[in-house]
Design an enzyme around this catalytic site. Structure first.
Site, short mmCIF file in Angstrom:
data_model
loop_
_atom_site.label_atom_id
_atom_site.label_comp_id
_atom_site.label_asym_id
_atom_site.label_seq_id
_atom_site.Cartn_x
_atom_site.Cartn_y
_atom_site.Cartn_z
N GLY A 1 15.84 55.67 -102.75
CA GLY A 1 16.36 54.38 -102.35
C GLY A 1 17.15 53.66 -103.43
N LYS B 1 11.27 55.65 -92.30
CA LYS B 1 10.52 54.56 -92.95
C LYS B 1 10.30 53.42 -91.94
CE LYS B 1 12.12 56.19 -97.39
NZ LYS B 1 12.48 55.86 -98.78
N SER C 1 17.62 59.87 -102.27
CA SER C 1 18.99 59.40 -102.06
C SER C 1 19.97 60.52 -101.73
CB SER C 1 19.48 58.59 -103.28
OG SER C 1 18.65 57.47 -103.49
#
Length: 254
Positions: A176, A16, A216
């Site tokens: 996230g 990211k 996650s």
């Protein structure tokens, strides 16, 4: 569905908008310990640092971009073409990540243009992302949403191009957030997706196409997820920048 053992495990690391020289050194150290992992390992640094990573990474690790545009060149300020990515050393690109869909309003029609261009104008491979929001899951629309998203990609994927595409199922509510779909929840969607892909192609393609899970994923959650019959790997966010990425790459072996 039979054939899971024939599908090579695939682990993608999506960095990211995160980068520093210290992070690069830490990640490369972890990646150096994955040489014996029985997996394809692909990392996606921010575009500005792709060349840094290409020149420093272990040789067994492949490189992806986090996004691209559907043209070779032109007046598209701020965009990057697949041809530029290839020249920089990428062999993969991530398309349709939920952050691109939700924050930058990329819809199925736009993503169709992207995957069509990448697959038919270049030899770059695609990590094609799909996934439902928490509201969609709680409304019982998970299958409807992922079918729509996969079908949009499939309209532009020829049967002989599925070996260049990895489908990444990432429930938006688990990205996230620290929440992870249970192995059973993830397997249910992966199984449904494989059957849906078979309906639109054939049994051989459905058995061979890799469907990976994202949301996650950590060193603690990866092993049980990796044992599910239709989970062929992971697309990892934050944990791909930590030493535990080694465990995740080796999740099916340990």
């Amino acid at each position: 569905m039979a054939g899971a053992n024939a599908r090579r495990f695939f682990v993608g690391g999506n960095w990211k908008m995160n980068y520093s020289q210290a992070v690069l050194e830490k990640v490369n150290d972890a990646l150096g310990k994955t040489k014996d992992a029985e997996a394809d390992i692909v990392c996606a640094p921010p575009a500005l640092f792709i060349k840094d990573f290409v020149s420093s990474k272990p040789s067994h690790v492949q490189v992806a971009a986090q996004n691209c545009y559907h043209a070779k060149e032109g007046a598209f300020t701020g965009e990057i073409s697949p041809e530029m990515l290839k020249e920089a050393g990428c062999t993969w690109v991530i398309l349709g990540h939920s952050e691109r869909r939700t924050l930058f309003n990329e819809d199925d029609e736009f993503l169709k243009k992207k995957i069509d261009y990448v697959l038919n104008k270049t030899d770059i491979n695609v990590i094609a992302c799909i996934g439902e929001t928490l509201q969609e899951r709680e409304s019982g629309k998970t299958n409807e949403v992922v079918e729509r998203q996969v079908k949009a990609y499939q309209e532009k994927i020829a049967n002989n191009q599925y070996d260049r595409v990895v489908i990444a199922y990432e429930p938006v509510w688990a990205i996230g957030t620290g929440k992870v779909a249970t192995p059973q929840q993830a397997q249910e969607v992966h199984d449904h997706l494989r059957k849906f892909i078979e309906k639109n192609t054939n049994g051989d393609i459905a058995k061979k196409v890799r469907i990976i899970y994202g949301g996650s994923v950590t060193g603690a959650s990866c092993k049980e997820l990796a044992q599910q019959a239709d989970i062929d790997g992971f697309l990892v966010g934050g944990a791909s920048l930590k030493p535990e990425f080694e465990q995740i790459c080796k999740a099916r072996q340990n």
